[in-house]
Design an enzyme around this catalytic site. Sequence first.
Site, PDB file in Angstrom:
ATOM      1  N   ASP A   1      -2.976 -16.577  21.552  1.00 42.97           N
ATOM      2  CA  ASP A   1      -3.097 -16.705  22.749  1.00 42.97           C
ATOM      3  C   ASP A   1      -1.983 -16.691  24.202  1.00 42.97           C
ATOM      4  O   ASP A   1      -1.672 -16.129  23.986  1.00 42.97           O
ATOM      5  CB  ASP A   1      -4.400 -16.740  23.242  1.00 42.97           C
ATOM      6  CG  ASP A   1      -5.511 -16.667  23.123  1.00 42.97           C
ATOM      7  OD1 ASP A   1      -5.246 -14.993  22.153  1.00 42.97           O
ATOM      8  OD2 ASP A   1      -6.781 -16.977  22.768  1.00 42.97           O
TER       9      ASP A   1
ATOM     10  N   ARG B   1       0.933 -35.856   5.819  1.00 42.37           N
ATOM     11  CA  ARG B   1       2.812 -36.215   5.136  1.00 42.37           C
ATOM     12  C   ARG B   1       3.722 -37.299   5.816  1.00 42.37           C
ATOM     13  O   ARG B   1       3.872 -38.207   5.410  1.00 42.37           O
ATOM     14  CB  ARG B   1       4.225 -35.745   4.105  1.00 42.37           C
ATOM     15  CG  ARG B   1       2.762 -34.003   3.408  1.00 42.37           C
ATOM     16  CD  ARG B   1       3.234 -34.357   2.504  1.00 42.37           C
ATOM     17  NE  ARG B   1       3.012 -33.367   1.640  1.00 42.37           N
ATOM     18  CZ  ARG B   1       2.963 -32.432   0.158  1.00 42.37           C
ATOM     19  NH1 ARG B   1       4.583 -31.751   0.375  1.00 42.37           N
ATOM     20  NH2 ARG B   1       2.178 -32.076  -0.522  1.00 42.37           N
TER      21      ARG B   1
HETATM   22  O1  F6P Z   1      -8.795 -17.723  20.752  1.00 45.63           O
HETATM   23  C1  F6P Z   1      -7.800 -17.093  19.985  1.00 45.63           C
HETATM   24  C2  F6P Z   1      -9.117 -15.145  19.407  1.00 45.63           C
HETATM   25  O2  F6P Z   1      -8.349 -14.796  18.468  1.00 45.63           O
HETATM   26  C3  F6P Z   1      -8.482 -14.624  20.794  1.00 45.63           C
HETATM   27  O3  F6P Z   1      -7.394 -13.525  20.630  1.00 45.63           O
HETATM   28  C4  F6P Z   1     -10.164 -13.832  20.894  1.00 45.63           C
HETATM   29  O4  F6P Z   1     -10.365 -13.084  21.790  1.00 45.63           O
HETATM   30  C5  F6P Z   1     -11.106 -14.805  20.500  1.00 45.63           C
HETATM   31  O5  F6P Z   1     -10.499 -15.573  19.814  1.00 45.63           O
HETATM   32  C6  F6P Z   1     -11.813 -13.976  19.598  1.00 45.63           C
HETATM   33  O6  F6P Z   1     -12.647 -14.837  19.082  1.00 45.63           O
HETATM   34  P1  F6P Z   1     -14.446 -14.583  18.290  1.00 45.63           P
HETATM   35  O7  F6P Z   1     -13.505 -14.349  16.305  1.00 45.63           O
HETATM   36  O8  F6P Z   1     -15.131 -15.781  18.111  1.00 45.63           O
HETATM   37  O9  F6P Z   1     -14.877 -13.292  18.126  1.00 45.63           O
END
Ligand code: F6P
Length: 317
Positions: free
Chosen positions: A126, A23
């Site tokens: 994270d 937007r």
């Molecule tokens: O970076 C985000 C995140 O959710 C992390 O906290 C976690 O370690 C990772 O991705 C998990 O990745 P995937 O969804 O590929 O298992």
Amino acid sequence: MKRIGLLTRDCAGVNAAIRAVVRTADYYGIEIVGIFHGYEGLINGEIKVFNRRSVSGIINLGGTILKTSRSERFKTKEGQEMAVRTLKDNNIEGLIVIGGNGSLTGAHVLAEKYSIPVIGIPATIDNDVNAIDMAIGADTAVNVALDALDKIRDTSTSLERIFVVEVMGRNCGYIALRVALAGGCEEVLFPEGEYNIEKICEEITEGNIRGKISWIIIVAEGKAKAADIAKKVTEITALETREVVLGHIQRGGRPTAFDRILAARYGNFAVQLIKNGEKDKYVGLNNDKLNAIPLKNIVKPKDIKTEEYYRIIKILT
Ligand code: F6P
């Protein structure tokens, strides 16, 4: 600039950021081309022109309407060249990338090696993106984890049981420390710090003698596995312990007001930057002020103020 591409990773608040980008671009007479499935879709040419109405009704939705994936091919020179070809073939003059450190590192490669005007928007639960206070999605993740934790506490208190709860965060203790503080937890193990399991068990045993039996220990996935910690605690204290891994529920869900507002500000600012000729930068909030930070800084580790948080957690428990 007449046409900008947009690709994303997924977490709560990303859709609100897509809406803000589309937007704001429309406001300035710039067309946004949505790129599906992240860098893999950029390589394959999975694109669609978006307009204001393409992003109606998504501000409150988790995930990403653009879908996403991890791309091994984009790590290769051949994959990168194919991605650049998609941009050129479709007259896409600039690119906005919404995602965490991996996505933003890819954005830097396109800007540095291939001179593509790229602006990044940090979005990761994270909250490990260097030099900024908040990435989109982290606040929602903390709130989702906290909601689950409050429910676990009901059982922990009623049954007088020890729970070890594992949260996400990759190699960053942001979620773990915030959830532990907000949830009134007794202990937290996080990647940036050390822990001593014997000492923790000593505290549990002493507490047990005083009549305190329910305990919640938060474990960041980057530090240890909840199952291993629970096993050790039972071995040492002989008290019943349960482990819970919160997992991907933390990455989804309705974005909090904080994340939606952050997404609106980041999306709006990113378009303004790219329109004004900025490149190879990412947007970031520092003390409520929006800044443009060089993407080359992305590799540096983020300071998440572990000492202050851990100290308060231990005083308040
Ligand atoms: O970076 C985000 C995140 O959710 C992390 O906290 C976690 O370690 C990772 O991705 C998990 O990745 P995937 O969804 O590929 O298992």
